[in-house]
Structures are given as C-alpha cells and as structure tokens.
Write an enzyme that holds these catalytic residues in place. Structure first.
Site, PDB file in Angstrom:
ATOM      1  N   THR A   1      -1.675   8.843   1.412  1.00 57.25           N
ATOM      2  CA  THR A   1      -1.795   7.370   1.456  1.00 57.25           C
ATOM      3  C   THR A   1      -2.928   7.027   2.438  1.00 57.25           C
ATOM      4  OG1 THR A   1      -0.361   7.039   3.371  1.00 57.25           O
ATOM      5  CG2 THR A   1       0.739   7.193   1.227  1.00 57.25           C
TER       6      THR A   1
ATOM      7  N   SER B   1       0.836  -1.204   0.000  1.00 60.19           N
ATOM      8  CA  SER B   1       0.000   0.000   0.000  1.00 60.19           C
ATOM      9  C   SER B   1       0.869   1.250   0.000  1.00 60.19           C
ATOM     10  CB  SER B   1      -0.881  -0.052   1.268  1.00 60.19           C
ATOM     11  OG  SER B   1      -1.507   1.170   1.531  1.00 60.19           O
TER      12      SER B   1
ATOM     13  N   LYS C   1       8.816   6.623  16.135  1.00 63.30           N
ATOM     14  CA  LYS C   1       9.531   7.193  14.979  1.00 63.30           C
ATOM     15  C   LYS C   1      10.783   7.970  15.413  1.00 63.30           C
ATOM     16  CE  LYS C   1       6.992   5.729  11.500  1.00 63.30           C
ATOM     17  NZ  LYS C   1       7.550   4.853  10.459  1.00 63.30           N
TER      18      LYS C   1
ATOM     19  N   SER D   1       9.580   9.610  10.073  1.00 62.47           N
ATOM     20  CA  SER D   1       8.478  10.553   9.825  1.00 62.47           C
ATOM     21  C   SER D   1       8.924  11.915  10.332  1.00 62.47           C
ATOM     22  CB  SER D   1       7.233  10.102  10.615  1.00 62.47           C
ATOM     23  OG  SER D   1       6.230  11.101  10.588  1.00 62.47           O
TER      24      SER D   1
ATOM     25  N   TYR E   1       3.124   6.959  18.343  1.00 62.83           N
ATOM     26  CA  TYR E   1       3.703   6.934  16.987  1.00 62.83           C
ATOM     27  C   TYR E   1       5.000   7.737  16.965  1.00 62.83           C
ATOM     28  CZ  TYR E   1       3.949   7.736  11.882  1.00 62.83           C
ATOM     29  OH  TYR E   1       4.337   7.809  10.575  1.00 62.83           O
TER      30      TYR E   1
HETATM   31  N1  NAP Z   1       1.637   8.885   4.622  1.00 57.93           N
HETATM   32  C1  NAP Z   1       2.212   9.737   5.461  1.00 57.93           C
HETATM   33  O1  NAP Z   1       1.757  10.880   5.624  1.00 57.93           O
HETATM   34  C2  NAP Z   1       3.446   9.324   6.211  1.00 57.93           C
HETATM   35  C3  NAP Z   1       4.166  10.322   6.856  1.00 57.93           C
HETATM   36  C4  NAP Z   1       5.304   9.976   7.568  1.00 57.93           C
HETATM   37  C5  NAP Z   1       5.728   8.666   7.626  1.00 57.93           C
HETATM   38  N2  NAP Z   1       5.014   7.706   6.990  1.00 57.93           N
HETATM   39  C6  NAP Z   1       5.491   6.325   7.099  1.00 57.93           C
HETATM   40  O2  NAP Z   1       5.556   5.738   5.821  1.00 57.93           O
HETATM   41  C7  NAP Z   1       5.429   4.330   5.940  1.00 57.93           C
HETATM   42  C8  NAP Z   1       4.420   3.806   4.931  1.00 57.93           C
HETATM   43  O3  NAP Z   1       3.135   4.280   5.279  1.00 57.93           O
HETATM   44  P1  NAP Z   1       2.039   4.709   4.189  1.00 57.93           P
HETATM   45  O4  NAP Z   1       1.863   6.160   4.307  1.00 57.93           O
HETATM   46  O5  NAP Z   1       2.353   4.127   2.879  1.00 57.93           O
HETATM   47  O6  NAP Z   1       0.739   4.036   4.851  1.00 57.93           O
HETATM   48  P2  NAP Z   1      -0.209   2.822   4.394  1.00 57.93           P
HETATM   49  O7  NAP Z   1      -0.769   3.119   3.054  1.00 57.93           O
HETATM   50  O8  NAP Z   1      -1.133   2.620   5.534  1.00 57.93           O
HETATM   51  O9  NAP Z   1       0.802   1.599   4.252  1.00 57.93           O
HETATM   52  C9  NAP Z   1       1.341   0.971   5.377  1.00 57.93           C
HETATM   53  C10 NAP Z   1       2.059  -0.300   4.926  1.00 57.93           C
HETATM   54  O10 NAP Z   1       2.626  -0.924   6.092  1.00 57.93           O
HETATM   55  C11 NAP Z   1       2.218  -2.291   6.130  1.00 57.93           C
HETATM   56  N3  NAP Z   1       2.080  -2.732   7.514  1.00 57.93           N
HETATM   57  C12 NAP Z   1       1.319  -2.194   8.503  1.00 57.93           C
HETATM   58  N4  NAP Z   1       1.398  -2.934   9.624  1.00 57.93           N
HETATM   59  C13 NAP Z   1       2.228  -3.970   9.329  1.00 57.93           C
HETATM   60  C14 NAP Z   1       2.694  -5.097  10.062  1.00 57.93           C
HETATM   61  N5  NAP Z   1       2.308  -5.331  11.332  1.00 57.93           N
HETATM   62  N6  NAP Z   1       3.536  -5.978   9.443  1.00 57.93           N
HETATM   63  C15 NAP Z   1       3.913  -5.776   8.152  1.00 57.93           C
HETATM   64  N7  NAP Z   1       3.506  -4.745   7.416  1.00 57.93           N
HETATM   65  C16 NAP Z   1       2.673  -3.848   7.988  1.00 57.93           C
HETATM   66  C17 NAP Z   1       0.880  -2.326   5.401  1.00 57.93           C
HETATM   67  O11 NAP Z   1       0.657  -3.603   4.815  1.00 57.93           O
HETATM   68  P3  NAP Z   1      -0.331  -4.749   5.369  1.00 57.93           P
HETATM   69  O12 NAP Z   1      -1.546  -4.089   5.907  1.00 57.93           O
HETATM   70  O13 NAP Z   1      -0.579  -5.607   4.153  1.00 57.93           O
HETATM   71  O14 NAP Z   1       0.481  -5.476   6.403  1.00 57.93           O
HETATM   72  C18 NAP Z   1       1.120  -1.305   4.291  1.00 57.93           C
HETATM   73  O15 NAP Z   1       1.770  -1.919   3.205  1.00 57.93           O
HETATM   74  C19 NAP Z   1       5.062   4.060   7.406  1.00 57.93           C
HETATM   75  O16 NAP Z   1       6.197   3.672   8.120  1.00 57.93           O
HETATM   76  C20 NAP Z   1       4.577   5.416   7.887  1.00 57.93           C
HETATM   77  O17 NAP Z   1       4.725   5.577   9.277  1.00 57.93           O
HETATM   78  C21 NAP Z   1       3.889   7.999   6.284  1.00 57.93           C
END
Ligand code: NAP
Length: 264
Positions: A188, A15, A157, A140, A153
């Site tokens: 996302t 995702s 982080k 993050s 969170y």
């Molecule tokens: N989007 C933002 O604004 C933002 C900002 C700062 C940092 N981030 C960081 O970016 C990273 C990716 O997040 P995203 O924004 O792409 O969110 P997302 O769309 O919710 O994707 C999260 C991903 O993590 C996987 N995941 C969650 N729990 C898991 C577990 N227990 N074991 C294995 N995989 C797991 C999910 O896959 P499954 O559900 O299939 O396991 C999914 O592929 C994260 O570390 C997040 O903290 C995001």
C-alpha cells in the site's frame, strides 16, 4: 460472524487496506460507512461500490481530532442506523530514528493510531452492544515486535494491542467480539505516507513494502478472521509474518536480529 447485510464502518477507507476492505466487503453484501480525511476520494470509492451512494455512506473525519469524533458519529448515526462492525484501520507510519525525531511526531502518531481508535470505539460502542457486533482494530506486526525507525509507530501499535486485549476481556460477556489484526508488509502507500523526523510524509516507498503481500490477499485473510471471529491474527509473508513468532519464542535471537537489520 456473517458479513452479508452487515453495516460496517471502516476508517482509512480512502486508500490501501481500507479501500480494499470496502470493495471486498461490499462485494460480499455489506453496507459500508467510509471514513478518512479525503471526502472526494471516499465519494468516488462509494459510488463505485455495488449499490453506490444510495447504499453506502461517506463520513469524512480526521482521527487526530479524536476529541470531536463522538459528536461527528452521533450526528450521522440516525441516518446510518445501527452499526454491526467497526474496523479501526486509518493510520500513519514512521521512518525516522528516535535521536532525530521531534516530540510532536510522537504525539501525531499516538493521536491518529491510538486515540483515534479509542475514540471511534467509544463513539460506536452503544450501537455495537445493541447489535452484538465486532470491533476490529488494525495494529501491525510493529505492535508485536520492534525494529529500527519506528519508535513512535510501534509504541502506538503496541498500545492498540493492549487496548484490544483489555476491551476483549471487558466485553466478553456482552457478545461483542474484539479482533486485533497485525499485518506485516503489505503493498500500500503506508511507507510513502510514513512520517519523517520532522513529521512530513517521506514520499518514497520501501523495499519491504514493494516485496510485501498483495493488499487483496491480505484483505481476504482479514475477512476470514472476521468471519471466524478470531481474537488476533498476524498476516504477512517472510520476516514480517514470522517476526512475532520468533520474538515470542526466541526473544534474544529476535533482538539481535533487530539490532543488525536495516529493515525499512
Ligand atoms: N501496509 C502495511 O504494510 C501495513 C502493515 C501493518 C499495519 N498497517 C496498518 O494498516 C492500516 C492501513 O494502512 P495502509 O497500509 O492501507 O496505508 P495507506 O494506504 O497509507 O492508507 C492509510 C489510510 O489511513 C487514512 N488516514 C491517515 N491519517 C488519517 C487521519 N488523521 N484521519 C483519518 N484517516 C487517516 C488515510 O486516508 P486520508 O489520507 O484520506 O485521511 C488512508 O485511507 C494502518 O493503520 C496501518 O498502520 C499497514
């Protein structure tokens, strides 16, 4: 570091940022190992990448089960071969006040975001050392500054940032690079999947995410940071991108802003 023909293991590849990383890196000629919990979603994505399942691999895993990640990795490495780059991207966020939140939610956030990252890095380090490769961890802006509703969170982080700073120093002589990426608000499902006070997905989006940076632009900047072998980058627009700089140079101003803002 050149991306072409590198084997890149990406957690959270089902995702958002991990999916986009898989697509953009595969388009640049990388071989991707896709991990997350949802095997079916990973297989569909792998099939759609150039070269399909013959070139790319799927390794389902739960980062919260960090004590067994090394065994999982060891079991598939002979088939996958040497890994050049690990991207610790899988993660889960939070939207709940400290006063309301169960202790179990703090443990879950730490297990997935921090211990999952540490355990994957430990499992793949021998391969990364042989390849003089790279560890990339997605922290993050919440790992550089605090805001309401994210005590667990942000704690996890911040821990990732500290882990990566120490690892970078320890591995400097080995040729393995360590890049920490701190995204701001990126479009996302992160907010939809964020845990509430009881540890359930809040199932609704936030304005900051809806108005955030597109995932494709974010990932383009991430790949540039990998290619340039940067140590740490912040990627985001507006307050989510500027926040860490404001906090660093004007901490009092930032702290007053954080107390006033109802930032979701
Ligand atoms: N989007 C933002 O604004 C933002 C900002 C700062 C940092 N981030 C960081 O970016 C990273 C990716 O997040 P995203 O924004 O792409 O969110 P997302 O769309 O919710 O994707 C999260 C991903 O993590 C996987 N995941 C969650 N729990 C898991 C577990 N227990 N074991 C294995 N995989 C797991 C999910 O896959 P499954 O559900 O299939 O396991 C999914 O592929 C994260 O570390 C997040 O903290 C995001």
């Amino acid at each position: 570091m050149k991306i072409e023909n590198k084997t890149i293991w990406i957690t959270g590849a089902s995702s958002g940022i991990g999916l986009e990383l898989s697509q953009q890196l595969a388009a640049k000629g990388s071989r991707i190992v896709l991990s997350a919990r949802r095997k079916d979603a990973l297989e569909e994505i792998a099939k759609s990448l150039p070269g399909g399942l013959e070139r790319h691999s799927v390794v389902p895993l739960d980062l919260a089960d960090y004590e067994h990640l090394a065994e999982k990795v060891q079991a598939v490495l002979p088939e996958i071969g040497p890994v050049d780059i690990l991207i610790n991207n899988g993660g889960i966020s939070q939207r709940s006040l400290f006063v309301d939140t169960d202790l179990a939610v703090y443990k879950q956030l730490m297990d997935v975001n921090y211990f999952g990252t540490v355990a994957m890095t430990k499992a793949l380090l021998p391969s990364l050392l042989t390849q003089r490769g790279m560890v990339v961890s997605i922290s993050s802006v919440a790992g550089k500054m605090g805001s309401k509703l994210r005590t667990g969170y942000s704690g996890a982080k911040y821990a990732v940032v500290g882990f990566m700073d120490c690892l970078r120093a320890e591995l400097a002589a080995s040729g393995v690079k360590c890049l920490t990426i701190c995204p701001g608000s990126i479009q996302t499902n992160i907010a939809i999947n964020a845990l509430n006070a009881q540890g359930e997905a809040q199932q609704k989006n936030d304005d900051s995410i809806i108005n955030g940076m597109s995932v494709s632009e974010c990932v383009e900047q991430m790949i540039k940071a990998i290619e340039k072998e940067r140590d740490e980058v912040v990627i985001g627009k507006g307050i989510s991108g500027m926040g860490p700089t404001i906090k660093r140079f004007f901490p009092g101003v930032y702290n007053r802003l954080a107390a006033k803002m109802e930032y979701r």
